[in-house]
Write a protein that holds these residues in place. Sequence first.
Motif, PDB file in Angstrom:
ATOM      1  N   ALA A 112       1.006  -1.408   0.359  1.00 59.41           N
ATOM      2  CA  ALA A 112      -0.229  -0.042   0.206  1.00 59.41           C
ATOM      3  C   ALA A 112       0.784   1.327  -0.502  1.00 59.41           C
ATOM      4  CB  ALA A 112      -1.088   0.213   1.410  1.00 59.41           C
ATOM      5  N   ILE A 113       1.943   1.606   0.403  1.00 63.85           N
ATOM      6  CA  ILE A 113       3.088   2.220   0.966  1.00 63.85           C
ATOM      7  C   ILE A 113       3.937   2.345  -0.855  1.00 63.85           C
ATOM      8  CG2 ILE A 113       4.806   3.116   2.293  1.00 63.85           C
ATOM      9  CD1 ILE A 113       3.639   1.728   4.479  1.00 63.85           C
ATOM     10  N   VAL A 114       3.835   1.656  -0.706  1.00 59.30           N
ATOM     11  CA  VAL A 114       4.484   1.189  -2.472  1.00 59.30           C
ATOM     12  C   VAL A 114       3.802   2.462  -2.980  1.00 59.30           C
ATOM     13  CG1 VAL A 114       5.924   0.159  -4.043  1.00 59.30           C
ATOM     14  CG2 VAL A 114       6.518   0.126  -1.837  1.00 59.30           C
ATOM     15  N   HIS A 115       2.688   1.500  -3.571  1.00 64.98           N
ATOM     16  CA  HIS A 115       1.553   2.413  -4.116  1.00 64.98           C
ATOM     17  C   HIS A 115       0.916   3.655  -4.305  1.00 64.98           C
ATOM     18  CE1 HIS A 115       0.219  -1.903  -6.142  1.00 64.98           C
ATOM     19  NE2 HIS A 115       1.234  -2.138  -5.965  1.00 64.98           N
ATOM     20  N   GLY A 116       1.329   3.888  -3.366  1.00 63.53           N
ATOM     21  CA  GLY A 116       0.790   5.044  -2.087  1.00 63.53           C
ATOM     22  C   GLY A 116       1.452   6.791  -2.263  1.00 63.53           C
ATOM     23  N   SER A 117       2.740   6.563  -2.639  1.00 66.41           N
ATOM     24  CA  SER A 117       3.445   7.244  -2.845  1.00 66.41           C
ATOM     25  C   SER A 117       4.654   7.198  -3.723  1.00 66.41           C
ATOM     26  CB  SER A 117       4.252   7.077  -1.618  1.00 66.41           C
ATOM     27  OG  SER A 117       5.160   6.156  -1.326  1.00 66.41           O
ATOM     28  N   LEU A 118       5.368   8.224  -3.874  1.00 69.38           N
ATOM     29  CA  LEU A 118       6.501   8.452  -4.758  1.00 69.38           C
ATOM     30  C   LEU A 118       7.160  10.254  -4.727  1.00 69.38           C
ATOM     31  CD1 LEU A 118       7.775   7.526  -7.661  1.00 69.38           C
ATOM     32  CD2 LEU A 118       5.686   9.552  -8.820  1.00 69.38           C
ATOM     33  N   ALA A 119       8.293   9.876  -4.512  1.00 68.90           N
ATOM     34  CA  ALA A 119       9.563  10.692  -4.729  1.00 68.90           C
ATOM     35  C   ALA A 119      10.425  11.109  -5.513  1.00 68.90           C
ATOM     36  CB  ALA A 119       9.889  10.808  -3.296  1.00 68.90           C
ATOM     37  N   LEU A 120      10.914  11.924  -5.452  1.00 69.36           N
ATOM     38  CA  LEU A 120      12.260  12.347  -7.439  1.00 69.36           C
ATOM     39  C   LEU A 120      12.393  14.005  -7.049  1.00 69.36           C
ATOM     40  CD1 LEU A 120      10.132  14.252 -10.266  1.00 69.36           C
ATOM     41  CD2 LEU A 120       9.005  11.692  -9.384  1.00 69.36           C
ATOM     42  N   PHE A 121      14.000  13.553  -7.592  1.00 68.79           N
ATOM     43  CA  PHE A 121      14.334  15.132  -6.902  1.00 68.79           C
ATOM     44  C   PHE A 121      15.512  15.731  -8.581  1.00 68.79           C
ATOM     45  CE2 PHE A 121      16.589  11.936  -4.626  1.00 68.79           C
ATOM     46  CZ  PHE A 121      18.086  12.031  -5.178  1.00 68.79           C
ATOM     47  N   GLY A 122      15.859  16.596  -9.018  1.00 75.41           N
ATOM     48  CA  GLY A 122      16.678  16.426  -9.393  1.00 75.41           C
ATOM     49  C   GLY A 122      16.743  18.037 -10.263  1.00 75.41           C
ATOM     50  N   THR A 123      16.827  18.455 -11.260  1.00 77.16           N
ATOM     51  CA  THR A 123      17.412  19.803 -11.729  1.00 77.16           C
ATOM     52  C   THR A 123      15.762  19.389 -12.805  1.00 77.16           C
ATOM     53  OG1 THR A 123      18.879  18.767 -13.013  1.00 77.16           O
ATOM     54  CG2 THR A 123      19.661  19.603 -11.427  1.00 77.16           C
ATOM     55  N   TYR A 124      15.926  20.893 -12.750  1.00 73.86           N
ATOM     56  CA  TYR A 124      14.601  21.528 -14.196  1.00 73.86           C
ATOM     57  C   TYR A 124      15.476  22.569 -14.691  1.00 73.86           C
ATOM     58  CZ  TYR A 124      13.599  25.074 -11.402  1.00 73.86           C
ATOM     59  OH  TYR A 124      12.911  26.139 -10.559  1.00 73.86           O
ATOM     60  N   THR A 125      14.411  22.388 -15.868  1.00 69.89           N
ATOM     61  CA  THR A 125      14.783  23.565 -16.785  1.00 69.89           C
ATOM     62  C   THR A 125      12.955  24.140 -17.516  1.00 69.89           C
ATOM     63  OG1 THR A 125      14.569  22.325 -18.329  1.00 69.89           O
ATOM     64  CG2 THR A 125      16.456  22.622 -18.109  1.00 69.89           C
ATOM     65  N   VAL A 126      12.910  25.056 -18.094  1.00 70.38           N
ATOM     66  CA  VAL A 126      11.564  25.131 -18.447  1.00 70.38           C
ATOM     67  C   VAL A 126      11.786  26.321 -20.092  1.00 70.38           C
ATOM     68  CG1 VAL A 126       9.923  27.147 -18.145  1.00 70.38           C
ATOM     69  CG2 VAL A 126      10.443  26.456 -15.927  1.00 70.38           C
ATOM     70  N   ASP A 127      11.347  25.351 -20.704  1.00 70.12           N
ATOM     71  CA  ASP A 127      10.402  26.014 -22.380  1.00 70.12           C
ATOM     72  C   ASP A 127       9.676  27.333 -22.080  1.00 70.12           C
ATOM     73  OD1 ASP A 127      10.600  26.545 -25.196  1.00 70.12           O
ATOM     74  OD2 ASP A 127      11.048  24.614 -25.290  1.00 70.12           O
ATOM     75  N   GLU A 128      10.480  28.567 -22.376  1.00 69.04           N
ATOM     76  CA  GLU A 128       9.233  29.665 -22.471  1.00 69.04           C
ATOM     77  C   GLU A 128       8.403  29.510 -23.106  1.00 69.04           C
ATOM     78  OE1 GLU A 128       9.073  32.100 -19.243  1.00 69.04           O
ATOM     79  OE2 GLU A 128      10.542  30.503 -18.482  1.00 69.04           O
ATOM     80  N   ASP A 129       8.747  29.198 -24.164  1.00 69.13           N
ATOM     81  CA  ASP A 129       8.158  29.314 -25.693  1.00 69.13           C
ATOM     82  C   ASP A 129       7.136  28.130 -25.586  1.00 69.13           C
ATOM     83  OD1 ASP A 129       9.187  31.792 -26.820  1.00 69.13           O
ATOM     84  OD2 ASP A 129      10.570  30.277 -27.560  1.00 69.13           O
ATOM     85  N   LYS A 130       7.489  26.762 -25.580  1.00 65.15           N
ATOM     86  CA  LYS A 130       6.510  25.858 -25.248  1.00 65.15           C
ATOM     87  C   LYS A 130       5.925  25.583 -24.305  1.00 65.15           C
ATOM     88  CE  LYS A 130       8.988  23.217 -28.554  1.00 65.15           C
ATOM     89  NZ  LYS A 130      10.006  22.193 -29.153  1.00 65.15           N
ATOM     90  N   LYS A 131       5.504  25.999 -23.316  1.00 64.80           N
ATOM     91  CA  LYS A 131       5.287  26.096 -21.881  1.00 64.80           C
ATOM     92  C   LYS A 131       5.303  24.723 -21.766  1.00 64.80           C
ATOM     93  CE  LYS A 131       2.872  30.603 -22.486  1.00 64.80           C
ATOM     94  NZ  LYS A 131       1.110  31.279 -22.059  1.00 64.80           N
TER      95      LYS A 131
END
Length: 185
Positions: A112-131
Amino acid sequence: MWARLTPLGITMKSMRSLAAVLVVMSCAAFVSSGASAQAAKTLRERLVGTWTFVIAEITSADGKKTLPFGDQPKGMLIFTSDGHFAQVHVAGDLPRIASNNRLAGTPEDNKAIVHGSLALFGTYTVDEDKKTLTFKIEGSTFPNLAGVAQTRTIDVLSDDEFRNTKPAASRDMSAIAANIYVRAK
């Protein structure tokens, strides 16, 4: 009746009217400068901060909707100004482990805990034109995501609400995943 004149030859009543007009114009200029300052912010700048997880919704090709973390999930998504993120999604009805030891849950609890949870981390980028928003995942409670880049479309972003969708989501079928957040207070 004589009107009282100022040294410039203007009546006091006219001076008060002029002062009132100037005050209104100043307020209007202040409000519009605040609005244009908000509009001048990039999409990436507007994402920075802490967001509270509201709901995740999966819509299959046949229109069926499911809520993978239930109807009252918990969690947050944090974007830092230097390009890092952390996301935690947890179902609101996860079972408590009777032993009070996270390493001693029953097989049912653990599932139940594995099915009911998700955590992730890292870096992100944003494409302003494509949103779009791309997560470059460094680690996750679902280990298969480590090293994966996930791109999501930003559908709604106001000062207080953020929604993203992943059009090619798959959980044993073709589906669209949508996550909704509100700015943490």
